[in-house]
Write an enzyme that holds these catalytic residues in place. Structure first.
Site, PDB file in Angstrom:
ATOM      1  N   GLU A  89       0.842  -1.213   0.000  1.00 25.84           N
ATOM      2  CA  GLU A  89       0.000   0.000   0.000  1.00 25.84           C
ATOM      3  C   GLU A  89       0.868   1.250   0.000  1.00 25.84           C
ATOM      4  OE1 GLU A  89      -4.164  -1.066   2.387  1.00 25.84           O
ATOM      5  OE2 GLU A  89      -2.658   0.243   3.287  1.00 25.84           O
ATOM      6  N   GLY A 217     -27.891  42.889   1.823  1.00 25.62           N
ATOM      7  CA  GLY A 217     -27.932  43.345   0.442  1.00 25.62           C
ATOM      8  C   GLY A 217     -29.185  42.846  -0.248  1.00 25.62           C
ATOM      9  N   MET A 218     -29.443  43.366  -1.433  1.00 23.86           N
ATOM     10  CA  MET A 218     -30.627  42.983  -2.190  1.00 23.86           C
ATOM     11  C   MET A 218     -30.493  41.548  -2.694  1.00 23.86           C
ATOM     12  SD  MET A 218     -30.075  45.081  -5.771  1.00 23.86           S
ATOM     13  CE  MET A 218     -31.378  44.228  -6.670  1.00 23.86           C
ATOM     14  N   GLY A 219     -31.609  40.964  -3.095  1.00 23.48           N
ATOM     15  CA  GLY A 219     -31.614  39.602  -3.593  1.00 23.48           C
ATOM     16  C   GLY A 219     -30.752  39.444  -4.828  1.00 23.48           C
ATOM     17  N   GLY A 220     -30.060  38.304  -4.922  1.00 25.84           N
ATOM     18  CA  GLY A 220     -29.233  38.027  -6.095  1.00 25.84           C
ATOM     19  C   GLY A 220     -27.881  38.682  -6.082  1.00 25.84           C
ATOM     20  N   GLY A 222     -25.299  37.906  -4.108  1.00 25.85           N
ATOM     21  CA  GLY A 222     -24.192  37.008  -3.792  1.00 25.85           C
ATOM     22  C   GLY A 222     -23.898  36.872  -2.315  1.00 25.85           C
ATOM     23  N   LYS A 223     -24.856  37.190  -1.463  1.00 22.09           N
ATOM     24  CA  LYS A 223     -24.646  37.099  -0.012  1.00 22.09           C
ATOM     25  C   LYS A 223     -24.381  35.662   0.417  1.00 22.09           C
ATOM     26  CE  LYS A 223     -28.703  38.800   0.874  1.00 22.09           C
ATOM     27  NZ  LYS A 223     -29.173  38.986  -0.514  1.00 22.09           N
ATOM     28  N   THR A 224     -25.201  34.747  -0.086  1.00 22.04           N
ATOM     29  CA  THR A 224     -25.069  33.336   0.305  1.00 22.04           C
ATOM     30  C   THR A 224     -23.741  32.758  -0.158  1.00 22.04           C
ATOM     31  OG1 THR A 224     -27.465  33.061   0.188  1.00 22.04           O
ATOM     32  CG2 THR A 224     -26.133  31.060   0.127  1.00 22.04           C
TER      33      THR A 224
END
Length: 993
Positions: A89, A217-220, A222-224
């Site tokens: 191995e 921040g606003m949706g979309g 890139g926060k996540t």
């Protein structure tokens, strides 16, 4: 953040870790514990007794497992070398290190690395046996020896007297960190690196406090993605970690209990623990985690209860813990009192173009023939990663003409997937907040803040709280005192209104596009659905509307019509109107049926209105009337029935002859503006407006007398009567005790100023410039302790009152053009210490010493016939602008160098000026024009080489060494521009660096 294709971010190996170990030594102890810990961390690990399928050759399956692993952990125990299986191995592992970039981590389990390297101790005995057993294949034994020496040379982990659990934790943490999917993931996120570093600074991982950080921040935006990258990069440094994605969506479907269960299971690794209810979950989370150093991410929080039951406060978690909360609602973060709020911002144009190229063309840059269209897509997306990814994927592998068609379609039909994400925030708004959002999206994006607030207030939408909520929910920003809505949010709002009736704009609540307004008003397609109509085209346009359409809009509350030219006005207007602004209104009066009891603000500038109404009309809600430049208006209306009126503005109404007597006694009026009403000659005989704060009748050239002020006018703070023909102010001005600003500029018949005004405690601004017959100021001028600006330029004043020296707060003082006839010696009149005191007589303005005016920033003594300037000029330490133009002095005192804040110096037409002293280095604008007697320049011209200077020297015929000084000046000055005028032209010569 934007991502590349998924395939590029997927690991290319089958296993994260391959475990090589001697079964009889560690299978049921250390290796088993290590394997369990790796599994808990989600690290996919090969362990031969679990992964080999029955009936297959062990060696072949084993080789594939080694080749398909990212890491190999070799557990070197006392009997490891006695197993030929283990040595084979190990040999394969060392081969893969060189061939497939396998990474080896040796673990020295109760053995010394030197024993392994030199094959002594237990390893010596093992190899003695191998040498005897494989004496026909001694090369194989040497390969094993070489493999052991090589693995022993690799930096690894040495378990001696250490705690085994801590030892395993260190190994797992190192593997987790080295695997670091985040680094691979992050490489495929455009623009992520700088944002990750910023967020890590906010987290301050090294400190031992509990920190909760919000990503807002606003949706979309890139926060996540940002939270996920940082979590994957640093969570292995904590005792436990949990990333709970899509909290809002899960909570709406299944409630909070599954979220609490996930948090506990992931951090505590106790899968059998059951939570009975959310209150019980709170107790478990708080009690079990308050002594643990954990890393928690709560993604897409939109309700306070979610925080209340998942992460209520800092005291829920152990020292050193970190919590990241992503949300569109800033207010939630403030309620939780997070330590810092990181605002997620969009991609810049370069990053956006890169991401679009990856999605649409699978390369870093768009093809040259698609570059222009790609930039149009980037402009449309305005930095929103969601939009760029969505549009880029949609446009992938499409022809040029299809790109153009898609972009044109977006103007009327935005991409539905983008709108659905953005609409989540809108759906959570209060009804009045939705109305505000739609008004701004349709009418008021990039409009001045105060203007928008006024209109929304008129509409009864509670703008103070509503606008704050929109800002907190990332639906709106304030930029340069204007409301700014992201283009795609604006598209979402406008699309929502269009969806009310796709085919017939007259059946929508709002009309804003000219083509729709023109259609509705030309074809008479108005309906009761319409509540707001705003027409504001860029250029004036003659239209042929059928205004009968307005009679079909009984629910119309907001009507703004500007820059359209109509031949006739409407026969009917909605009585529900709250805000009416119709520029160039074509009729002489309103329709007789117009009784707008809800009207708050009426604006009819440049209209043909002759009289708003006759007699008394009752409009309880009306607060503002603005009729500027309505040239046919002959009189203000009777406002007896308008008890709440606050503003009456009729500026520039040149035919206005009379102000109705009801105006003079109105109780709520705050602003009365009659500026430029040249025909106005009749004012109420007495003003008794107890709420009035601003009174303007500047430019009313036929006004000879200001009405008497009643004793109740304590609120008046600003009085402007410029250009009137008054000769004096009424004695009743003594009642205006709150007066802050008084302007009587260009009142050419004014002869005196009442001394009482100098006793006003709040007086800050006096302007008597251009009052040709005004010969003196009140002797008690010094009593105006807070006076900041005094302008008496162009008056007949010969002597400044001695009390002027008491004006310690004075910032601006102008005596320009005050050419009195008083003849005294400068020294005696001014009290200044001059170089020569014996024979300096002059005819000009007489002034006391100004050296006590320490706050003075601007001083204008131009055209005052001064024959000398005092040394005490240098005492004015705050002075920034000094104008000594058109005087008769020969020299400027050397003390001017002490004016360290001086920025501008004007010496225009100082015909007797012979020389200039050394000037302060703070000056950046210096003008000397018409100084025909100037003999020399300062040597050096300026004391600071980097000075920015505009120097003008026209007609200096008596300056003998001008050429030499030009050359010296060029060498001294760094970035300035020297302007030398002659009789033919102005020559601008850039300085030589």
């Amino acid at each position: 953040m934007g991502t590349k294709s998924l395939s590029s971010s997927t690991p290319q190996w089958n296993y994260d870790v391959f475990l090589s170990f001697r079964g009889e030594d560690t299978r049921k102890s250390f290796t088993d514990h290590l394997h369990f810990a790796l599994k808990q961390k989600g690290i996919f690990t090969f362990k031969d007794n679990e992964r080999l399928e029955r009936g297959k050759p062990i060696s072949q399956e084993l080789w594939k497992a080694i080749e398909g692993s990212k890491f190999a952990i070799v557990i070197l125990s006392k009997n490891y070398a006695s197993s030929t299986w283990c040595l084979d191995e190990l040999t394969k592992i060392i081969e893969c290190v060189k061939e497939v970039e396998l990474t080896v981590l040796p673990v020295f389990y109760d053995v010394d690395p030197i024993d392994v390297r030199k094959q002594i101790g237990p390893f010596a005995q093992a190899f003695a046996e191998h040498k005897e057993r494989f004496k026909e294949n001694i090369e194989k034994v040497e390969i094993w020896r070489a493999a052991l020496r090589e693995v022993a040379d690799i930096s690894g982990y040495h378990l001696m007297a250490k705690c085994e659990s801590k030892f395993i934790q260190d190994i797992v943490g190192a593997i987790s960190h080295k695997l670091c999917y985040a680094s691979t993931y992050a490489k495929n996120l455009v623009g992520i690196s700088s944002r990750v570093e910023e967020l890590k600074l906010h987290l301050a991982i090294g400190s031992n406090d509990v920190r909760i950080i919000g990503i807002w921040g606003m949706g979309g935006m890139g926060k996540t993605s940002l939270a996920r990258v940082v979590y994957d990069m640093v969570s292995n440094k904590f005792e436990g970690g949990c990333f709970i994605a899509n909290v809002r969506e899960i909570c709406e479907k299944d409630g909070l209990l599954p979220l609490q269960q996930k948090l506990i299971h992931q951090i505590l690794k106790e899968e059998n623990m059951k939570i009975q209810d959310i209150d019980g979950g709170v107790l478990i989370i708080k009690n079990r985690l308050r002594n643990r150093r954990i890393f928690l991410v709560l993604d897409d929080i939109n309700q306070l209860d979610q925080l209340k039951y998942l992460a209520r406060g800092h005291d829920w978690f152990g020292l050193g813990s970190r919590v990241i909360i992503t949300t569109r609602d800033k207010h939630l973060l403030k309620i939780l009192e997070v330590d810092e709020i990181y605002e997620a911002e969009g991609l810049n144009d370069g990053e956006a173009l890169h991401l679009l190229s990856l999605k649409a063309f699978k390369q870093d840059h768009p093809p040259q023939d698609y570059l222009k269209l790609s930039k149009q897509v980037v402009h449309y997306a305005n930095g929103l990663p969601l939009a760029i990814e969505t549009l880029g994927s949609f446009l992938f592998n499409r022809r040029y003409d299809e790109w153009k068609s898609a972009l044109n379609r977006l103007k009327d039909y935005p991409e539905r997937k983008i709108l659905e994400i953005l609409q989540i925030s809108f759906d959570g708004l209060h009804e009045t907040e939705k109305e505000i959002f739609l008004h701004i999206a349709c009418f008021f994006n990039l409009q001045p803040k105060d203007y928008v607030v006024e209109i929304l207030d008129c509409l009864g939408l509670y703008p103070d709280i509503g606008l704050r909520v929109l800002i907190e929910k990332s639906l709106l920003k304030i930029y340069h005192n204007k409301f700014l809505m992201h283009d795609l949010l604006q598209d979402m709002g406008q699309d929502r209104v269009r969806q009310e009736c796709l085919k017939m704009p007259g059946k929508r609540s709002r009309l804003w596009q000219y083509k729709d307004i023109n259609h509705v008003l030309t074809e008479n397609k108005g309906t009761k659905v319409v509540q707001a109509l705003v027409s504001n085209i860029p250029l004036p346009k003659e239209v042929h509307w059928n205004l009968e359409a307005l009679s079909n809009m009984p629910q119309l509350k907001l009507l703004i019509i500007q820059k359209v030219q109509l031949l006739r006005g409407p026969n009917h207007l909605s009585n529900e109107l709250r805000f009416l602004d119709w520029s160039e209104y074509p009729s002489k009066s309103f329709p007789s049926s117009f009784q707008p009891m809800e009207l708050v603000d009426l604006r009819m500038c440049y209209s043909n209105i002759e009289q708003l109404w006759k007699g008394i009309k009752y409009f309880d809600s009306l607060k503002s009337i603005k009729l500027n430049h309505s040239q046919n208006l002959i009189a203000t209306p009777d406002i007896t029935g308008v008890p709440n009126l606050e503003k009456l503005i009729v500026e520039g109404c040149t035919s206005l002859r009379e102000v109705h007597s009801s105006v003079g006694v109105h109780k709520r009026l705050i602003l009365l503006n009659l500026k430029g009403c040249k025909s106005l000659c009749n004012l109420p005989c007495k003003f008794e407006m107890e709420s009035l704060e601003i009174l303007i009748f500047s430019g009313c050239s036929k006004i000879k007398n200001i009405p008497t002020f009643a004793g109740n006018m304590k609120c008046l703070s600003k009085l402007y009567a410029d250009g009137t023909t008054i000769t004096k102010l009424p004695m009743s001005i003594e009642h205006l005790t709150s007066l802050k600003s008084l302007s009587l500029r260009d009142c050419k018949h004014l002869v005196c100023i009442p001394s009482i005004i100098c006793n006003f405690k709040f007086l800050k601004d006096l302007d008597f410039s251009g009052c040709l017959r005004l010969k003196k100021l009140p002797e008690n001028l010094g009593n105006a302790k807070v006076l900041e600006e005094l302008d008496v330029s162009g008056t007949a004043i010969r002597k400044a009152p001695s009390s002027i020296v008491l004006l310690e707060n004075l910032k601006v003082l102008s005596f320009g053009g005050c050419k009195g006839l008083l003849s005294k010696s400068w020294n005696k009149a001014l009290g200044f210490d001059l170089m020569s005191r014996r024979s300096l007589d002059f005819a000009g303005l007489s002034m006391p010493s100004l050296s006590s005016l320490s706050s003075l920033k601007t001083l204008d003594l131009s055209d005052c016939k001064f024959k000398a300037i005092p040394n005490e000029l240098g005492c004015l330490s705050s002075l920034q602008v000094l104008d000594l133009s058109k005087n008769d002095f020969e020299f400027i005192p050397e003390s001017i160098i002490r004016l360290s804040n001086l920025k501008e110096l004007y010496l225009v037409n100082c015909t007797c000026l012979h020389s200039l002293p050394k000037l302060p280095s703070s000056i950046f604008y210096f003008v000397v024009t018409g100084s025909s007697s100037l003999e020399r320049l300062p040597d050096p011209l300026m004391s600071k080489a980097s000075l920015e200077l505009s120097l003008s020297l026209p007609d200096c015929f008596e300056l003998p060494d001008i050429e030499a000084h030009r050359e010296d000046s060029f060498k001294i000055l760094g970035r300035e521009e020297i302007c030398i005028h002659d009789s033919n032209e102005d020559l601008f010569v850039p300085a030589i660096l």
